[in-house]
Design a protein around this motif. Sequence first.
Motif, PDB file in Angstrom:
ATOM      1  N   UNK A 143       0.836  -1.201   0.000  1.00 35.16           N
ATOM      2  CA  UNK A 143       0.000   0.000   0.000  1.00 35.16           C
ATOM      3  C   UNK A 143       0.873   1.254   0.000  1.00 35.16           C
ATOM      4  N   UNK A 144       1.946   1.238   0.774  1.00 36.81           N
ATOM      5  CA  UNK A 144       2.860   2.387   0.785  1.00 36.81           C
ATOM      6  C   UNK A 144       3.535   2.583  -0.552  1.00 36.81           C
ATOM      7  N   UNK A 145       3.955   1.489  -1.200  1.00 34.95           N
ATOM      8  CA  UNK A 145       4.600   1.594  -2.508  1.00 34.95           C
ATOM      9  C   UNK A 145       3.644   2.142  -3.557  1.00 34.95           C
ATOM     10  N   UNK A 146       2.374   1.723  -3.493  1.00 31.52           N
ATOM     11  CA  UNK A 146       1.402   2.197  -4.481  1.00 31.52           C
ATOM     12  C   UNK A 146       1.046   3.661  -4.258  1.00 31.52           C
ATOM     13  N   UNK A 174     -10.072   4.070   4.666  1.00 33.57           N
ATOM     14  CA  UNK A 174     -10.745   4.217   5.964  1.00 33.57           C
ATOM     15  C   UNK A 174      -9.834   3.839   7.134  1.00 33.57           C
ATOM     16  N   UNK A 175      -8.534   3.726   6.862  1.00 32.98           N
ATOM     17  CA  UNK A 175      -7.587   3.357   7.900  1.00 32.98           C
ATOM     18  C   UNK A 175      -7.424   1.861   8.069  1.00 32.98           C
ATOM     19  N   UNK A 176      -8.361   1.092   7.549  1.00 40.44           N
ATOM     20  CA  UNK A 176      -8.276  -0.370   7.574  1.00 40.44           C
ATOM     21  C   UNK A 176      -8.010  -0.897   6.175  1.00 40.44           C
ATOM     22  N   UNK A 177      -8.736  -0.358   5.204  1.00 41.45           N
ATOM     23  CA  UNK A 177      -8.584  -0.778   3.814  1.00 41.45           C
ATOM     24  C   UNK A 177      -8.317   0.434   2.933  1.00 41.45           C
ATOM     25  N   UNK A 178      -7.469   0.228   1.930  1.00 40.28           N
ATOM     26  CA  UNK A 178      -7.187   1.276   0.945  1.00 40.28           C
ATOM     27  C   UNK A 178      -7.496   0.709  -0.440  1.00 40.28           C
TER      28      UNK A 178
END
Length: 556
Positions: A496-499, A511-515
């Motif tokens: 997620x950070x790389x994307x 939402x802090x749980x899913x991106x």
Amino acid sequence: MTQGATIRSRLFPSLSDVVFCTTLLLLFLMAEGATSLLKDSDTGWHIRTGQWILQHHAVPRQDLFSFSKPGEPWFAWEWGSDVLFALVHQYAGLAGVALLAGVVIALLYALLYRLMLRQGVNLVVALPLVMLASYAGSIHWLARPHMFSWLFGLLFYWVLLEVPVEQPRVFWLVPLTALWTNLHGSFVLGLVLIAVFAAGEVVRAAVTSGQESGNSRREALGRAGRYGLLLAACAAASLVNPYFFRVHLHIFKYLQDDYILNHIGEFFSPNFRFTPAKFFEVLLVLGGGAAVWAVRRGRYAQALLVVAFTHFSLQSARHIPLYAIFVAPVIGGALTEALEAAKNSVGLSGWLRSTLVGFKKFGDDNRPLDLRPRVYALSVVVTVFTCALVILSTHAGRPKELRAQFNPQQFPVRAADYLALSGPDTDIFTTDQWASYLIYRFYPRVRVFMDGRSDYYGAAVGNLYLNVIGVQYTWEKTLDDYRVRTVLLPASEGLAGAMKESRRWHVDYDDGIAILFSRTAEGPAQLAANRADDRTKEVRPTLNPATASGEAPDRP
């Protein structure tokens, strides 16, 4: 005793009722409640598979859910359980599926308790042992088809212990094998149990000595032969399934797959820092002593079972519940004999000996009462009460502990709600656990890269999946090759950070749980350039290559 008194005694609650009701209420009233049975989202694809079977009146032979291996041969080897889940879900939703699992688990430990009593285990020994077995087994309490294998495994064990192999009744295991085969692939366990009892008789023949050893050996070998005949009949019955012998070959390949054994959590060795494993540790110590006791008493099959399932459970945590089920009666027999010996022991102080004698007398006096035929009215009442409570709570949305739902802190529930509004007719790359949840929410509108069916995907897709999730150097190329335009990830994933850092991907929802990511305008242009470069170099993706036209592949 008058007829009225007899009826009242049969309606009066027994300790078997207590075991059943306590297990059921603990499942739904403690900790996470019904949600704990839905910690594994594979329940979702089992339900959807069952619905497909009911709709098409056939078992699937090709993949239904993926875009990485669309339409390739697939064995829905748990199709009977899938249909049962689908039927229950049709009328009672996820609450019904969780309740079905809870009732099966509670019934399992109530039957284990009764089996120990029937095997002569003292009541005051049997009760703590069944509690230990249930706590150890809770490591894998999930609303999935494997729970039926626990129940069938116990039934097989019960028959093999209680019914002499010379009696025709033992062949009731043959139709049970056919039923078990169509519920779960662990039907192989039933064949293993029969083989172990045959081996026990071979050991008996080998160690028999004395004046009448010849007759005793022949009798033992004769019993071994009859177990062999039973084994052959049950093996033949296991061929009564939609896939014939091919399901056996598939299971053998599955259990030998290094990728699965090295990457799927339930196949890992137990972590003894985890609370249920501590109860398993106690059973391990007791089981070692019980195996020695069983050998001395000539119970060779049970001793072999202890040794075999000690090995299996230390190798794979998923076998811990089976270890507890098969070993508890052996431990119970050894402890009951020790309790009997304690009353005559001169090495014990008076108060301790009198206490043990009191325990033994209490157990001996009440064991016949608990074994008397009964109407289990209390178990029925508690089951109906629990079902009503869970179903009403699920529909009313409170209390939270009783709701049968996929935990929104562990699964992308709110992200899926967002997707539902935007109409997710697309392929989505996500984690294998979340993929199974998306199948439950959106099939057939959504296809996934890899879900919980590790036996289907194998090492080829599995390693590609791990490379992407692990942000290996080929992760972008893999997403390009499979024309992935939508990615849903846990916020904690490194990918997620790389994307987020990539200009080729845009955050649509967080939402802090899913991106939720989608390709930017630059993404398709780069994707087309990659395809042109691939054609020049004549490079082809390994599994499901993207076509030059950009059209999605045909789906089954």
